[in-house]
Design an enzyme around this catalytic site. Structure first.
Site, mmCIF file in Angstrom:
data_model
loop_
_atom_site.group_PDB
_atom_site.id
_atom_site.type_symbol
_atom_site.label_atom_id
_atom_site.label_comp_id
_atom_site.label_asym_id
_atom_site.label_seq_id
_atom_site.Cartn_x
_atom_site.Cartn_y
_atom_site.Cartn_z
ATOM 1 N N GLU A 58 0.546 -0.771 0.229
ATOM 2 C CA GLU A 58 0.096 -0.269 -0.055
ATOM 3 C C GLU A 58 1.211 1.036 -0.396
ATOM 4 O O GLU A 58 0.814 2.014 -0.911
ATOM 5 C CB GLU A 58 -0.925 -0.458 1.441
ATOM 6 C CG GLU A 58 -2.118 0.919 1.464
ATOM 7 C CD GLU A 58 -3.138 1.384 -0.011
ATOM 8 O OE1 GLU A 58 -3.674 1.715 -0.383
ATOM 9 O OE2 GLU A 58 -3.242 -0.184 -0.767
ATOM 10 N N HIS A 62 1.850 -0.854 -4.874
ATOM 11 C CA HIS A 62 1.932 -1.369 -6.378
ATOM 12 C C HIS A 62 2.000 -3.069 -5.525
ATOM 13 O O HIS A 62 2.435 -3.185 -4.148
ATOM 14 C CB HIS A 62 3.500 -1.277 -6.545
ATOM 15 C CG HIS A 62 4.187 -2.924 -7.400
ATOM 16 N ND1 HIS A 62 3.652 -2.170 -8.521
ATOM 17 C CD2 HIS A 62 5.197 -3.506 -7.648
ATOM 18 C CE1 HIS A 62 4.365 -3.356 -9.775
ATOM 19 N NE2 HIS A 62 4.945 -4.177 -8.561
ATOM 20 N N HIS A 63 0.688 -3.669 -5.623
ATOM 21 C CA HIS A 63 0.464 -4.754 -4.648
ATOM 22 C C HIS A 63 0.203 -6.383 -5.686
ATOM 23 O O HIS A 63 0.057 -5.799 -7.324
ATOM 24 C CB HIS A 63 -1.316 -4.777 -5.049
ATOM 25 C CG HIS A 63 -1.386 -2.957 -4.593
ATOM 26 N ND1 HIS A 63 -1.708 -1.997 -5.094
ATOM 27 C CD2 HIS A 63 -1.656 -2.673 -3.147
ATOM 28 C CE1 HIS A 63 -2.281 -0.834 -4.263
ATOM 29 N NE2 HIS A 63 -1.933 -0.966 -3.644
ATOM 30 N N HIS A 80 0.963 -3.648 -14.089
ATOM 31 C CA HIS A 80 0.536 -3.477 -15.121
ATOM 32 C C HIS A 80 0.744 -2.034 -15.385
ATOM 33 O O HIS A 80 0.911 -2.201 -16.881
ATOM 34 C CB HIS A 80 -1.401 -3.381 -14.107
ATOM 35 C CG HIS A 80 -1.778 -4.607 -14.133
ATOM 36 N ND1 HIS A 80 -1.622 -5.617 -14.170
ATOM 37 C CD2 HIS A 80 -2.291 -4.544 -12.545
ATOM 38 C CE1 HIS A 80 -2.650 -6.230 -12.976
ATOM 39 N NE2 HIS A 80 -1.935 -5.964 -11.939
ATOM 40 N N GLU A 81 0.649 -1.498 -15.598
ATOM 41 C CA GLU A 81 1.978 0.183 -16.119
ATOM 42 C C GLU A 81 1.968 -0.787 -16.515
ATOM 43 O O GLU A 81 2.184 0.709 -18.475
ATOM 44 C CB GLU A 81 1.846 0.847 -14.995
ATOM 45 C CG GLU A 81 2.280 1.851 -15.688
ATOM 46 C CD GLU A 81 2.855 3.010 -14.415
ATOM 47 O OE1 GLU A 81 3.631 4.100 -15.515
ATOM 48 O OE2 GLU A 81 2.704 3.630 -13.541
ATOM 49 N N ASP A 89 8.440 -4.185 -8.506
ATOM 50 C CA ASP A 89 8.582 -6.156 -8.796
ATOM 51 C C ASP A 89 9.380 -6.459 -7.808
ATOM 52 O O ASP A 89 9.345 -7.172 -7.224
ATOM 53 C CB ASP A 89 8.024 -6.733 -10.179
ATOM 54 C CG ASP A 89 6.753 -6.517 -11.171
ATOM 55 O OD1 ASP A 89 6.032 -6.450 -9.988
ATOM 56 O OD2 ASP A 89 6.555 -6.265 -12.108
#
Length: 104
Positions: A58, A62-63, A80-81, A89
């Site tokens: 949070e 970046h989840h 995703h971006e 990551d």
């Protein structure tokens, strides 16, 4: 997080992924992502691990994609971006490793 994420180049992957591979992270076939399955003594430790990771995720905005059954936690990381692996990551996976080691 500041700045737009970019997909890791081959050179960046060669530099950043070996340490994660050494501790069990694998690249997913057919998807630009990394994956690892963690095992804990019991559900409470697995859930505690997930809670610590969730708080950091949070903060980083970046989840992870994850799945939990009893003492197992499966984690997949991809950005995703940029539709693939990014330094975000790698950083989150490194944090996840630190948490996992502290919980065993």
């Amino acid at each position: 997080m500041a700045g737009k994420a970019h997909r890791l180049s081959a050179e960046e992957r060669d530099q950043l992924l070996p340490n994660l591979r050494a501790v069990g992270w694998n690249e997913l076939e057919g998807r630009d992502a990394i994956f690892k399955q963690f095992h804990f003594k019991d559900f409470n430790r697995a859930f505690g691990f997930m809670t610590r990771v969730a708080l950091q995720a949070e903060k980083l905005d970046h989840h992870p994609e994850w799945f939990n059954v009893y003492n197992k936690v499966h984690i997949t990381l991809s950005t995703h971006e940029c539709a693939g692996l990014s330094e975000r990551d790698i950083n989150l996976a490194s944090f996840i490793e630190q948490v996992a080691v502290s919980m065993t």
